[in-house]
Design an enzyme around this catalytic site. Structure first.
Site, PDB file in Angstrom:
ATOM      1  N   TYR A 171      16.626   7.635   4.136  1.00 44.92           N
ATOM      2  CA  TYR A 171      17.109   6.586   5.032  1.00 44.92           C
ATOM      3  C   TYR A 171      18.459   6.951   5.653  1.00 44.92           C
ATOM      4  O   TYR A 171      18.592   7.045   6.874  1.00 44.92           O
ATOM      5  CB  TYR A 171      17.273   5.268   4.265  1.00 44.92           C
ATOM      6  N   MET A 174       8.276  -4.624   4.409  1.00 42.68           N
ATOM      7  CA  MET A 174       7.270  -3.594   4.640  1.00 42.68           C
ATOM      8  C   MET A 174       6.734  -3.772   6.036  1.00 42.68           C
ATOM      9  O   MET A 174       6.277  -4.851   6.414  1.00 42.68           O
ATOM     10  CB  MET A 174       6.142  -3.695   3.602  1.00 42.68           C
ATOM     11  N   GLU A 175       6.756  -2.692   6.795  1.00 46.09           N
ATOM     12  CA  GLU A 175       6.547  -2.718   8.236  1.00 46.09           C
ATOM     13  C   GLU A 175       5.086  -2.770   8.653  1.00 46.09           C
ATOM     14  O   GLU A 175       4.686  -2.164   9.655  1.00 46.09           O
ATOM     15  CB  GLU A 175       7.196  -1.481   8.851  1.00 46.09           C
ATOM     16  N   ARG A 191      12.340  -7.811  -6.439  1.00 50.22           N
ATOM     17  CA  ARG A 191      12.679  -6.729  -5.511  1.00 50.22           C
ATOM     18  C   ARG A 191      13.254  -5.549  -6.291  1.00 50.22           C
ATOM     19  O   ARG A 191      14.285  -5.670  -6.968  1.00 50.22           O
ATOM     20  CB  ARG A 191      13.682  -7.238  -4.472  1.00 50.22           C
ATOM     21  N   GLU A 201      12.620  -3.252   9.955  1.00 50.14           N
ATOM     22  CA  GLU A 201      11.163  -3.336   9.933  1.00 50.14           C
ATOM     23  C   GLU A 201      10.594  -3.354  11.343  1.00 50.14           C
ATOM     24  O   GLU A 201       9.531  -2.782  11.604  1.00 50.14           O
ATOM     25  CB  GLU A 201      10.718  -4.571   9.146  1.00 50.14           C
ATOM     26  N   PRO A 205       8.034  -6.380  -4.027  1.00 51.38           N
ATOM     27  CA  PRO A 205       8.941  -5.369  -4.588  1.00 51.38           C
ATOM     28  C   PRO A 205       9.947  -4.765  -3.626  1.00 51.38           C
ATOM     29  O   PRO A 205      10.874  -4.088  -4.063  1.00 51.38           O
ATOM     30  CB  PRO A 205       7.976  -4.290  -5.092  1.00 51.38           C
ATOM     31  N   TYR A 206       9.779  -4.968  -2.326  1.00 47.56           N
ATOM     32  CA  TYR A 206      10.671  -4.343  -1.351  1.00 47.56           C
ATOM     33  C   TYR A 206      11.416  -5.401  -0.537  1.00 47.56           C
ATOM     34  O   TYR A 206      11.075  -6.582  -0.555  1.00 47.56           O
ATOM     35  CB  TYR A 206       9.889  -3.438  -0.411  1.00 47.56           C
ATOM     36  N   GLY A 207      12.417  -4.929   0.222  1.00 46.23           N
ATOM     37  CA  GLY A 207      13.077  -5.833   1.148  1.00 46.23           C
ATOM     38  C   GLY A 207      12.116  -6.232   2.250  1.00 46.23           C
ATOM     39  O   GLY A 207      12.024  -7.395   2.632  1.00 46.23           O
ATOM     40  N   GLY A 235       0.775  -1.236   0.000  1.00 43.77           N
ATOM     41  CA  GLY A 235       0.000   0.000   0.000  1.00 43.77           C
ATOM     42  C   GLY A 235       0.799   1.274   0.000  1.00 43.77           C
ATOM     43  O   GLY A 235       0.308   2.313  -0.452  1.00 43.77           O
ATOM     44  N   GLN A 236       2.009   1.259   0.527  1.00 41.18           N
ATOM     45  CA  GLN A 236       2.808   2.477   0.609  1.00 41.18           C
ATOM     46  C   GLN A 236       3.300   2.855  -0.789  1.00 41.18           C
ATOM     47  O   GLN A 236       3.723   1.984  -1.559  1.00 41.18           O
ATOM     48  CB  GLN A 236       4.001   2.239   1.529  1.00 41.18           C
TER      49      GLN A 236
END
EC number: 3.4.11.2
Length: 632
Positions: A412, A302-303, A583, A328, A298-300, A168-169
């Protein structure tokens, strides 16, 4: 203290704040307010939403939807609780593709609504005439939603059942959930999800009640998040997944074929949670579970609250990539507990979290590893600034949030080094006390850069001399790196840097390669000369066995170097890598390297992307589409 005028208004004008105030310095309890405040200062107005939350805002979302894997759609109802100012007659939601069938009030009376003109990258406003209604029901469906990745059985480890996950982000949840999709409009939520047997469903909320049989061949799962969260944190995954307990409040979900390796890699999780709590206070979300998704994620990581989503690419067999888990987890405080009100302040999530991550790594894995990982982050900042320029406006921590041209190096890494520098000047004890009270006093609320700056000036800075040494404003609002930056320990990679120099001078390769940490190996690969002959690359690979690495961070660096030098033997492995991993951190740079090699690389890129694009999430596809085109 230096005076600082902060124009901040919590939306008490008409909207209740649930008893929370932004600058209250009394520590809050673990209990979350049911209705979080709306910030109304100019820097807290989110221009990436159509919503006008100071007029009418969503406070709770209740979903009842079914997952249809055949046509890759979600269909059902969303019931929204609304809080509105006196005299407000309409509410505006975000819509980026879902189809509305009807809208009624809480008693079933039809409500008028209108879908406005589309704005690129933002969707369309859905304006609903609510009158006196404070609850609305939206019957809707969502097909081809960018937030949702539907995988065929062939794209999973098991190969037998389909799979679904969401991302969602930043503003993708408006493609499948009718709500106000802005990080500053925190909402509680509940969801009943119907899925075909035998798939299991998990969400970023705690499971409620028993699984319910539906029509014999379907099951319904119910979840609840009773704490107000940013709407981008509503997440779902469904597939052939099993659970493994890791500790009294931690566990991992994964496909059966992946579960053993995932559980072993994540066996330190309970220790990581304890280290985080020792630093900055109690974990407030109940459980900390994770799901290791198929490689198309797609990401390492997601929190998502209570259910971190993870890429399987972090599994290396030696926990060398567990900084990702620390990151995370740290988001449970910085990002989920205290969230940036607008995306131009995204560093409040990622920079603070990256600093916190490094402190967790230090506590669990030792000072040496923490310093090495911090040094890699600093090198990322230096490389980015050398590429885009020290004065590039996107290199300030606070941005307009419109376009990210600098990757992770600023939000970051510069964000992390900002806090690292502050800690270095004021001392760790004072800094830790300040950061803990920041989390406590802004728990379950949105925040802005201006708020953090004001809080530092009020609760951390002792005098004008210290304020000058800290250079707080320069860090947040000016481009580049301020002169007071606390640089990493130059000894962190002394042996590796000597090895890099020896290799550059006479081709000597390290004999203790297998004894190095992953950070050391990454440092070496990222710093050796970039122009290599085929013979040099063959020697490098044959000696260090780079193409056999089980660590995807290291394998990526090898493939990037090889493709940049048009090394033909690496092409089949690169094509396989791009086909099995989605990723974005790995995929986009490799396609970019290929594209930069002229027709040699472009032919490979087109051929490969034509095959791999259907398996990538929209987040990954976006940048490659712009580079290559949708057809490859």
């Amino acid at each position: 203290m230096l005076p600082f005028a902060l124009s901040l208004s919590v939306a008490t004008i008409a909207l209740a704040t649930g008893g929370c105030t932004v600058n209250n310095q009394k520590a809050v309890s673990d209990e979350a307010p049911q209705v979080a405040p709306i910030l109304t200062s100019e820097d807290a107005i989110d221009d990436q939403t159509f919503a006008q939350p100071q007029v009418a805002r969503v406070t709770h979302v209740d979903l009842d939807v079914e997952l249809n894997f055949e046509d890759q759609s979600v269909e059902g109802e969303a019931v929204l609780d609304v809080q509105a100012a006196d005299g407000a007659k309409e509410i505006i939601l975000d819509n980026d593709g879902y189809t509305v069938r009807s809208i009624t009030d809480g008693k079933g009376k039809p409500l008028k609504y209108e879908l406005g003109e589309a704005v690129e990258g933002k969707g369309r406003p859905l304006t609903i005439q609510i009158g006196d209604a404070r609850q609305i029901k939206i019957a809707y469906s969502a097909k081809d939603a960018d937030a949702l990745q539907w995988l065929s059985p062939e794209q999973t480890a098991g190969g037998e059942y389909p799979y679904l996950f969401s991302q969602g982000q930043a503003i993708l949840n408006r493609t499948w959930i009718p709500t106000q999709d802005s990080p500053g409009i925190r909402q509680t939520w509940k969801a009943r999800i119907v899925a075909p047997k035998p798939l299991d469903v998990v969400m970023s909320g705690l499971k409620v009640g028993e699984v319910e049989d539906v029509d014999g061949n379907k099951r319904a799962f119910t979840f609840e998040m009773d704490k107000p969260v940013a709407p981008y944190l509503i997440a779902i995954a469904a597939g052939d997944i099993d659970f493994r307990e890791l500790g009294p409040r931690t566990g991992v979900w994964a496909e059966p074929a992946v579960l053993d390796r995932a559980a072993e890699e994540l066996s330190d999780t309970e220790q990581l949670v304890e280290a985080a709590e020792a630093l900055y206070g109690p974990y407030r979300w109940g459980r900390y579970d994770m799901i290791v998704l198929p490689p198309a994620f797609p990401y390492g990581g997601m929190e998502n609250p209570v259910m971190t989503f993870l890429t399987p690419t972090f599994i290396a067999g030696d926990k060398s990539n567990n900084g990702l888990i620390a990151h995370e987890l740290a988001h449970s405080w910085s990002g989920n507990l205290v969230t940036n009100a607008v995306w131009g302040d995204g560093w409040l999530n990622e920079g603070v979290t990256s600093y916190f991550e490094n402190r967790i790594v230090e506590a669990v894995y030792g000072k040496k590893r923490a310093e090495q990982e911090a040094a890699l982050a600093y090198a990322n900042i230096e490389e980015t600034l050398a590429d885009v320029g020290e004065d590039a406006p996107g290199t300030a921590l606070h941005t307009d949030g419109k376009e990210d041209l600098v990757g992770s190096a600023i939000a970051y890494d510069k964000g992390s080094y900002f806090l690292r520098t502050v800690e270095n000047i004021v001392g760790r004890e004072r800094f830790d006390a300040w950061l803990r009270q920041w989390f406590d006093n802004h728990a379950f609320q949105p925040a802005t850069s201006a708020m953090l700056l004001a809080d530092m000036e009020k609760n951390l800075v002792r005098d004008e001399d210290e304020a000058k040494r800290l250079m707080l404003r320069e860090w947040i609002y000016e481009p580049g790196l301020p002169s007071n930056v606390a640089k990493p320990d130059p000894k962190a990679f002394a042996d590796v840097d000597n090895a890099v120099n020896a290799y550059a001078k006479n081709g000597t390769l390290p004999k203790n390669w297998t004894e190095w940490t992953s950070a050391e190996r990454q440092r070496f690969l990222d710093n050796i000369p970039k122009k290599r002959t085929a013979e040099q690359l063959a020697t490098l690979n044959d000696t260090l066995k780079l193409d056999q690495s089980g660590n995807n961070e290291e394998l990526f660096l090898w493939l990037e170097l090889a493709l940049a030098n048009r090394y033909e033997p690496a092409v089949p492995q690169a094509e396989d890598f791009l086909a099995r991993i989605g990723r974005a951190k790995f995929v986009r740079p490799l396609f970019t390297v290929l594209w930069d090699q002229g027709e040699w690389g472009r032919a490979i890129a087109r051929h490969t992307y034509k095959k791999t694009r259907p398996g990538y999430h929209a987040v990954t596809r976006g940048g490659i589409d712009a580079l290559i085109g949708k057809e490859g």
